[in-house]
Motif scaffolding. Structure first.
Motif, PDB file in Angstrom:
ATOM      1  N   ILE A  92       0.666  -0.562   0.046  1.00 13.57           N
ATOM      2  CA  ILE A  92       0.007   0.293   0.116  1.00 13.57           C
ATOM      3  C   ILE A  92       1.062   1.325   0.070  1.00 13.57           C
ATOM      4  CG2 ILE A  92      -1.698  -1.214   0.997  1.00 13.57           C
ATOM      5  CD1 ILE A  92      -1.139   0.048   3.600  1.00 13.57           C
ATOM      6  N   ALA A  93       0.074   2.158  -0.515  1.00 12.16           N
ATOM      7  CA  ALA A  93       0.991   3.107  -0.424  1.00 12.16           C
ATOM      8  C   ALA A  93       0.897   4.474   0.870  1.00 12.16           C
ATOM      9  CB  ALA A  93       0.234   4.418  -1.348  1.00 12.16           C
ATOM     10  N   ILE A  94       2.060   5.149   1.463  1.00 11.21           N
ATOM     11  CA  ILE A  94       2.145   6.325   2.333  1.00 11.21           C
ATOM     12  C   ILE A  94       2.010   7.517   1.683  1.00 11.21           C
ATOM     13  CG2 ILE A  94       4.024   6.325   4.222  1.00 11.21           C
ATOM     14  CD1 ILE A  94       5.464   3.530   3.545  1.00 11.21           C
ATOM     15  N   PHE A  95       0.873   8.051   2.714  1.00  8.36           N
ATOM     16  CA  PHE A  95       0.884   9.633   2.768  1.00  8.36           C
ATOM     17  C   PHE A  95       1.318  10.964   3.923  1.00  8.36           C
ATOM     18  CE2 PHE A  95      -2.808   6.982   0.126  1.00  8.36           C
ATOM     19  CZ  PHE A  95      -2.807   8.109  -0.833  1.00  8.36           C
ATOM     20  N   GLU A  96       2.261  11.712   3.569  1.00  7.86           N
ATOM     21  CA  GLU A  96       2.572  12.262   4.798  1.00  7.86           C
ATOM     22  C   GLU A  96       1.349  12.828   5.998  1.00  7.86           C
ATOM     23  OE1 GLU A  96       5.657  14.436   7.007  1.00  7.86           O
ATOM     24  OE2 GLU A  96       5.634  12.469   5.515  1.00  7.86           O
ATOM     25  N   GLY A  97       1.456  12.703   6.622  1.00  5.40           N
ATOM     26  CA  GLY A  97       0.122  13.260   7.652  1.00  5.40           C
ATOM     27  C   GLY A  97      -1.164  12.416   7.681  1.00  5.40           C
ATOM     28  N   LEU A  98      -1.778  12.889   8.926  1.00  9.43           N
ATOM     29  CA  LEU A  98      -2.934  12.106   9.524  1.00  9.43           C
ATOM     30  C   LEU A  98      -4.792  12.604   8.885  1.00  9.43           C
ATOM     31  CD1 LEU A  98      -2.019  10.783  13.220  1.00  9.43           C
ATOM     32  CD2 LEU A  98      -1.993   9.211  10.875  1.00  9.43           C
ATOM     33  N   GLU A  99      -4.389  12.325   7.121  1.00 10.95           N
ATOM     34  CA  GLU A  99      -5.785  12.612   6.830  1.00 10.95           C
ATOM     35  C   GLU A  99      -6.449  11.954   6.537  1.00 10.95           C
ATOM     36  OE1 GLU A  99      -5.801  16.262   6.275  1.00 10.95           O
ATOM     37  OE2 GLU A  99      -3.729  16.776   6.739  1.00 10.95           O
ATOM     38  N   ASN A 100      -7.520  12.385   6.616  1.00 12.08           N
ATOM     39  CA  ASN A 100      -9.501  11.179   7.400  1.00 12.08           C
ATOM     40  C   ASN A 100      -9.627  10.516   5.480  1.00 12.08           C
ATOM     41  OD1 ASN A 100     -10.370  10.809  10.262  1.00 12.08           O
ATOM     42  ND2 ASN A 100     -10.747  12.845   9.724  1.00 12.08           N
ATOM     43  N   ASN A 101      -8.811  11.762   4.607  1.00 10.48           N
ATOM     44  CA  ASN A 101      -9.921  10.684   3.448  1.00 10.48           C
ATOM     45  C   ASN A 101      -8.629   9.878   2.657  1.00 10.48           C
ATOM     46  OD1 ASN A 101     -11.516  10.420   0.563  1.00 10.48           O
ATOM     47  ND2 ASN A 101      -9.563  11.706  -0.183  1.00 10.48           N
ATOM     48  N   ASN A 102      -6.919  10.122   2.760  1.00  9.41           N
ATOM     49  CA  ASN A 102      -5.584   9.299   2.483  1.00  9.41           C
ATOM     50  C   ASN A 102      -5.496   8.098   3.574  1.00  9.41           C
ATOM     51  OD1 ASN A 102      -5.014  11.887   0.407  1.00  9.41           O
ATOM     52  ND2 ASN A 102      -3.245  12.434   1.919  1.00  9.41           N
ATOM     53  N   LEU A 103      -6.294   8.447   4.425  1.00  6.67           N
ATOM     54  CA  LEU A 103      -6.486   7.233   4.941  1.00  6.67           C
ATOM     55  C   LEU A 103      -7.082   6.020   4.568  1.00  6.67           C
ATOM     56  CD1 LEU A 103      -5.745   7.971   9.040  1.00  6.67           C
ATOM     57  CD2 LEU A 103      -4.644   6.410   7.698  1.00  6.67           C
ATOM     58  N   MET A 104      -8.467   6.460   3.761  1.00  7.43           N
ATOM     59  CA  MET A 104      -9.478   5.277   2.757  1.00  7.43           C
ATOM     60  C   MET A 104      -7.986   4.734   1.766  1.00  7.43           C
ATOM     61  SD  MET A 104     -12.678   7.246   3.057  1.00  7.43           S
ATOM     62  CE  MET A 104     -13.631   7.753   4.764  1.00  7.43           C
ATOM     63  N   TYR A 105      -7.002   5.246   1.516  1.00 13.45           N
ATOM     64  CA  TYR A 105      -6.261   4.533   0.200  1.00 13.45           C
ATOM     65  C   TYR A 105      -4.850   4.190   0.694  1.00 13.45           C
ATOM     66  CZ  TYR A 105      -9.692   8.007  -2.893  1.00 13.45           C
ATOM     67  OH  TYR A 105     -10.357   8.166  -3.116  1.00 13.45           O
ATOM     68  N   GLY A 106      -4.916   4.221   1.701  1.00 13.63           N
ATOM     69  CA  GLY A 106      -3.003   3.535   2.034  1.00 13.63           C
ATOM     70  C   GLY A 106      -3.145   3.969   3.566  1.00 13.63           C
ATOM     71  N   ALA A 107      -1.588   4.445   3.919  1.00 14.74           N
ATOM     72  CA  ALA A 107      -1.177   4.164   5.409  1.00 14.74           C
ATOM     73  C   ALA A 107      -0.100   5.656   5.397  1.00 14.74           C
ATOM     74  CB  ALA A 107      -0.462   3.443   5.775  1.00 14.74           C
ATOM     75  N   CYS A 108      -0.983   6.337   7.054  1.00 16.01           N
ATOM     76  CA  CYS A 108      -0.432   7.295   6.813  1.00 16.01           C
ATOM     77  C   CYS A 108       0.794   7.725   7.928  1.00 16.01           C
ATOM     78  CB  CYS A 108      -1.679   8.570   7.369  1.00 16.01           C
ATOM     79  SG  CYS A 108      -3.218   8.804   5.579  1.00 16.01           S
ATOM     80  N   THR A 109       1.638   8.803   7.548  1.00 17.40           N
ATOM     81  CA  THR A 109       3.106   8.821   8.628  1.00 17.40           C
ATOM     82  C   THR A 109       2.152  10.269  10.198  1.00 17.40           C
ATOM     83  OG1 THR A 109       3.310  10.822   7.577  1.00 17.40           O
ATOM     84  CG2 THR A 109       4.426   9.183   7.095  1.00 17.40           C
ATOM     85  N   MET A 110       2.846   9.747  11.180  1.00 18.56           N
ATOM     86  CA  MET A 110       2.207   9.846  12.257  1.00 18.56           C
ATOM     87  C   MET A 110       2.830  11.413  12.790  1.00 18.56           C
ATOM     88  SD  MET A 110       1.185   6.000  14.121  1.00 18.56           S
ATOM     89  CE  MET A 110       0.014   7.320  14.981  1.00 18.56           C
ATOM     90  N   LYS A 111       4.558  11.898  11.918  1.00 20.00           N
ATOM     91  CA  LYS A 111       5.026  12.842  12.788  1.00 20.00           C
ATOM     92  C   LYS A 111       5.346  13.827  11.921  1.00 20.00           C
ATOM     93  CE  LYS A 111       8.265  10.360  15.365  1.00 20.00           C
ATOM     94  NZ  LYS A 111       8.432   9.608  14.680  1.00 20.00           N
TER      95      LYS A 111
END
Length: 232
Positions: A92-111
């Motif tokens: 899966i993809a990794i996105f920068e930041g905890l954005e609700n919409n991006n969390l439906m498409y992949g994982a997100c960085t936490m810091k």
């Protein structure tokens, strides 16, 4: 009575079908983010230039209606990498930041300011009962399994050293203070909700093992749906 019976049957079908539909939508969304078409330069630019939210309290749980009704695309300007776990066939993809919409498409960085292969690279993803969707299957990871991260320049390989269920207030597990337990080596922390049990989180901790140049073949080695391009 026949009409009532038919309505009850239809209601039952909807009750069973709606979660499956939402899982299918989430799975398709994660597949729609094609990281193979994004260069390492673009990923690096996304890491440096975007401001993002890192407040976990603003993250909404997955809501079936929200999944089905949401039409927003993933914010590819915040795409920063790729996560592969061969043992559970996760890619899966990794996105920068905890954005609700991006969390439906992949994982997100936490810091903010996280760098692969340095410190504690903490990543969050939504738990799903379907192992193929987002961070579904995370609880099947075992010690010794491999976790791979890439920024399309290098592959950062980690080996799982610990899995644990913890209270949701264990914010120390995403900080660099955890490195002391692993001889100061860089680590990756993968976090998701613990099944349907409120107040708990599940963590998978990996210790940095090795670094090598990126190639799609090496990154996706061990992923069953990946078919290598035949060499001429």
């Amino acid at each position: 009575m026949k009409k009532l019976g038919l309505l009850l049957i239809l209601a039952g079908i909807m009750f069973v079908s709606v979660p499956k539909i939402s899982e299918y939508i989430l799975m398709k969304r994660s597949q729609d983010v094609n990281i193979t078409q994004v260069s390492g330069e673009d990923l690096e630019k996304n890491t440096k230039e975007k401001t993002s939210n890192y407040d976990a309290s603003k993250v909404d749980p997955i809501d079936i209606n929200g999944v089905i009704l949401n039409r927003d695309k993933a914010d590819l300007s915040k795409l920063v990498g790729q996560l592969v776990i061969p043992s559970i066939n996760k890619n899966i993809a990794i996105f920068e930041g905890l954005e609700n919409n991006n969390l439906m498409y992949g994982a997100c960085t936490m810091k903010p300011g996280q760098r692969m292969g340095q410190g504690n690279y903490a990543v969050a993803g939504h738990y799903c009962k379907n192992d193929k969707v987002l961070f579904g299957g995370l609880m099947k990871i075992k010690e010794g399994d491999i976790i791979k991260l890439t920024n399309k320049k290098n592959i950062y390989e980690y080996r799982v050293v610990k899995t644990m269920k913890v209270k949701e207030d264990r914010t120390d597990l995403i900080g660099d203070g955890l490195l002391g337990q692993y001889e100061g080596r860089a680590i990756v922390s993968l976090m998701t909700c613990y099944y349907d049990e409120n107040g708990y989180r599940y963590f998978v901790i990996g210790s940095f093992s090795k670094l090598y140049p990126y190639s799609q073949e090496r990154m996706l080695d061990g992923i069953s749906q990946y078919v290598p391009t035949p060499k001429s």
